[in-house]
Design a protein around this motif. Structure first.
Motif, PDB file in Angstrom:
ATOM      1  N   ARG A 219       0.871  -1.118   0.004  1.00 17.07           N
ATOM      2  CA  ARG A 219       0.179   0.064   0.067  1.00 17.07           C
ATOM      3  C   ARG A 219       0.950   1.271  -0.078  1.00 17.07           C
ATOM      4  O   ARG A 219       1.735   1.280   0.706  1.00 17.07           O
ATOM      5  CB  ARG A 219      -0.883   0.118   1.204  1.00 17.07           C
ATOM      6  CG  ARG A 219      -1.921  -1.230   1.123  1.00 17.07           C
ATOM      7  CD  ARG A 219      -2.217  -1.641   2.418  1.00 17.07           C
ATOM      8  NE  ARG A 219      -3.295  -2.885   2.482  1.00 17.07           N
ATOM      9  CZ  ARG A 219      -3.240  -3.804   2.379  1.00 17.07           C
ATOM     10  NH1 ARG A 219      -2.011  -4.514   2.038  1.00 17.07           N
ATOM     11  NH2 ARG A 219      -4.215  -4.934   2.284  1.00 17.07           N
ATOM     12  N   GLN A 220       0.412   2.274  -0.767  1.00 17.04           N
ATOM     13  CA  GLN A 220       1.363   3.362  -0.723  1.00 17.04           C
ATOM     14  C   GLN A 220       0.295   4.705  -0.925  1.00 17.04           C
ATOM     15  O   GLN A 220      -0.837   4.501  -1.554  1.00 17.04           O
ATOM     16  CB  GLN A 220       2.184   3.381  -2.368  1.00 17.04           C
ATOM     17  CG  GLN A 220       2.948   2.000  -2.246  1.00 17.04           C
ATOM     18  CD  GLN A 220       3.898   1.856  -3.429  1.00 17.04           C
ATOM     19  OE1 GLN A 220       3.329   2.379  -4.720  1.00 17.04           O
ATOM     20  NE2 GLN A 220       4.809   1.087  -3.499  1.00 17.04           N
ATOM     21  N   THR A 221       0.818   5.771  -0.508  1.00 15.72           N
ATOM     22  CA  THR A 221       0.130   7.189  -0.697  1.00 15.72           C
ATOM     23  C   THR A 221       1.299   7.944  -1.682  1.00 15.72           C
ATOM     24  O   THR A 221       2.560   8.064  -1.525  1.00 15.72           O
ATOM     25  CB  THR A 221       0.236   7.676   0.464  1.00 15.72           C
ATOM     26  OG1 THR A 221      -0.462   6.825   1.572  1.00 15.72           O
ATOM     27  CG2 THR A 221      -0.601   8.891   0.349  1.00 15.72           C
ATOM     28  N   SER A 222       0.581   8.541  -2.726  1.00 13.66           N
ATOM     29  CA  SER A 222       1.309   9.478  -3.390  1.00 13.66           C
ATOM     30  C   SER A 222       1.595  10.649  -2.864  1.00 13.66           C
ATOM     31  O   SER A 222       0.871  10.994  -2.063  1.00 13.66           O
ATOM     32  CB  SER A 222       0.854   9.545  -4.791  1.00 13.66           C
ATOM     33  OG  SER A 222      -0.508  10.197  -4.689  1.00 13.66           O
ATOM     34  N   HIS A 223       2.601  11.550  -3.532  1.00 15.91           N
ATOM     35  CA  HIS A 223       2.614  12.885  -3.165  1.00 15.91           C
ATOM     36  C   HIS A 223       1.486  13.841  -3.291  1.00 15.91           C
ATOM     37  O   HIS A 223       1.524  14.928  -2.209  1.00 15.91           O
ATOM     38  CB  HIS A 223       3.991  13.524  -3.963  1.00 15.91           C
ATOM     39  CG  HIS A 223       3.577  13.806  -5.293  1.00 15.91           C
ATOM     40  ND1 HIS A 223       3.464  12.847  -6.284  1.00 15.91           N
ATOM     41  CD2 HIS A 223       3.036  15.091  -5.903  1.00 15.91           C
ATOM     42  CE1 HIS A 223       3.103  13.388  -7.392  1.00 15.91           C
ATOM     43  NE2 HIS A 223       2.932  14.790  -7.106  1.00 15.91           N
ATOM     44  N   ASP A 224       0.483  13.639  -3.822  1.00 17.34           N
ATOM     45  CA  ASP A 224      -0.613  14.347  -4.078  1.00 17.34           C
ATOM     46  C   ASP A 224      -1.889  13.794  -3.114  1.00 17.34           C
ATOM     47  O   ASP A 224      -3.020  14.132  -3.094  1.00 17.34           O
ATOM     48  CB  ASP A 224      -1.277  14.549  -5.427  1.00 17.34           C
ATOM     49  CG  ASP A 224      -1.521  13.300  -6.004  1.00 17.34           C
ATOM     50  OD1 ASP A 224      -1.403  12.375  -5.325  1.00 17.34           O
ATOM     51  OD2 ASP A 224      -2.184  13.484  -7.362  1.00 17.34           O
ATOM     52  N   GLY A 225      -1.141  12.740  -2.066  1.00 15.25           N
ATOM     53  CA  GLY A 225      -2.353  12.431  -1.381  1.00 15.25           C
ATOM     54  C   GLY A 225      -3.251  11.288  -1.860  1.00 15.25           C
ATOM     55  O   GLY A 225      -4.382  10.667  -1.109  1.00 15.25           O
ATOM     56  N   LYS A 226      -2.991  10.652  -2.825  1.00 18.97           N
ATOM     57  CA  LYS A 226      -3.876   9.523  -3.193  1.00 18.97           C
ATOM     58  C   LYS A 226      -3.322   8.424  -2.940  1.00 18.97           C
ATOM     59  O   LYS A 226      -2.164   8.185  -2.842  1.00 18.97           O
ATOM     60  CB  LYS A 226      -3.907   9.602  -4.915  1.00 18.97           C
ATOM     61  CG  LYS A 226      -4.592  10.927  -5.488  1.00 18.97           C
ATOM     62  CD  LYS A 226      -5.896  10.892  -5.621  1.00 18.97           C
ATOM     63  CE  LYS A 226      -6.521  12.083  -6.323  1.00 18.97           C
ATOM     64  NZ  LYS A 226      -8.007  12.194  -6.225  1.00 18.97           N
ATOM     65  N   PHE A 227      -3.818   7.305  -2.911  1.00 17.12           N
ATOM     66  CA  PHE A 227      -3.672   6.064  -2.259  1.00 17.12           C
ATOM     67  C   PHE A 227      -3.846   4.852  -3.352  1.00 17.12           C
ATOM     68  O   PHE A 227      -4.591   5.156  -4.487  1.00 17.12           O
ATOM     69  CB  PHE A 227      -4.548   5.408  -1.343  1.00 17.12           C
ATOM     70  CG  PHE A 227      -4.661   6.390  -0.234  1.00 17.12           C
ATOM     71  CD1 PHE A 227      -3.808   6.047   1.026  1.00 17.12           C
ATOM     72  CD2 PHE A 227      -5.488   7.319  -0.026  1.00 17.12           C
ATOM     73  CE1 PHE A 227      -3.747   7.048   2.004  1.00 17.12           C
ATOM     74  CE2 PHE A 227      -5.451   8.170   1.006  1.00 17.12           C
ATOM     75  CZ  PHE A 227      -4.549   8.135   2.073  1.00 17.12           C
TER      76      PHE A 227
ATOM     77  N   TYR B  35      -6.655   5.928  -5.575  1.00 16.16           N
ATOM     78  CA  TYR B  35      -8.195   6.235  -4.827  1.00 16.16           C
ATOM     79  C   TYR B  35      -7.867   7.244  -4.115  1.00 16.16           C
ATOM     80  O   TYR B  35      -6.749   7.740  -3.665  1.00 16.16           O
ATOM     81  CB  TYR B  35      -7.997   5.049  -3.997  1.00 16.16           C
ATOM     82  CG  TYR B  35      -8.445   3.754  -4.713  1.00 16.16           C
ATOM     83  CD1 TYR B  35      -9.672   3.133  -5.204  1.00 16.16           C
ATOM     84  CD2 TYR B  35      -7.253   2.806  -5.045  1.00 16.16           C
ATOM     85  CE1 TYR B  35      -9.927   1.937  -5.763  1.00 16.16           C
ATOM     86  CE2 TYR B  35      -7.386   1.586  -5.621  1.00 16.16           C
ATOM     87  CZ  TYR B  35      -8.960   1.182  -6.080  1.00 16.16           C
ATOM     88  OH  TYR B  35      -9.057  -0.082  -6.612  1.00 16.16           O
ATOM     89  N   SER B  36      -8.996   8.063  -3.851  1.00 17.56           N
ATOM     90  CA  SER B  36      -9.242   9.153  -3.252  1.00 17.56           C
ATOM     91  C   SER B  36      -8.961   8.771  -1.662  1.00 17.56           C
ATOM     92  O   SER B  36      -8.702   9.906  -0.799  1.00 17.56           O
ATOM     93  CB  SER B  36     -10.323   9.950  -3.579  1.00 17.56           C
ATOM     94  OG  SER B  36     -11.279   9.460  -2.983  1.00 17.56           O
ATOM     95  N   SER B  37      -9.190   7.770  -1.001  1.00 21.26           N
ATOM     96  CA  SER B  37      -9.291   7.473   0.289  1.00 21.26           C
ATOM     97  C   SER B  37      -8.407   6.039   0.581  1.00 21.26           C
ATOM     98  O   SER B  37      -8.593   5.083  -0.372  1.00 21.26           O
ATOM     99  CB  SER B  37     -10.617   7.440   0.902  1.00 21.26           C
ATOM    100  OG  SER B  37     -11.271   6.235   0.370  1.00 21.26           O
TER     101      SER B  37
END
Length: 107
Positions: A55-63, A81-83
């Motif tokens: 599981r990762q989170t991008s620099h713009d807050g997307k998952f 994904y937005s959440s």
């Protein structure tokens, strides 16, 4: 459904889609159809394991998540994904979709 594509560089990839048609997982490119077929055959036993999903989170807050094979190499990536809950639902949906596919779509 698993859709197989061949690009202009003669590389192969696959996309696992939900019944609704939404993409659940986009594979990395494979140099040959045999490599792709081997990766697709690994999907049912792989998705039953928890340690193959990163599981990762991008620099713009997307998952998003990646799926790794037994050797730890990434074989596919989800859409953003937005959440975090949406991402977890995506993993669950992917597991359910792979386990519900007829063996003719996997072999």
């Amino acid at each position: 459904m698993i859709r197989i594509k061949k690009d202009k560089d003669d590389q192969y990839s696959f996309v696992v889609t939900a019944k609704s048609g939404n993409s659940l997982l986009q594979s990395v490119p494979f140099a040959s159809r045999k490599e792709l077929d081997d990766a697709v055959k690994q999907l049912p036993p792989l998705v039953s394991k928890t340690n193959v999903f990163e599981r990762q989170t991008s620099h713009d807050g997307k998952f998003h998540f990646t799926l790794k094979n037994q050797e730890g190499a990434v074989i596919g990536k989800s859409k953003p994904y937005s959440s975090e809950a949406g991402m977890e639902n995506g993993i669950t949906n992917l597991k359910n979709r792979i386990s519900s596919l007829p063996s003719s779509e996997i072999s």
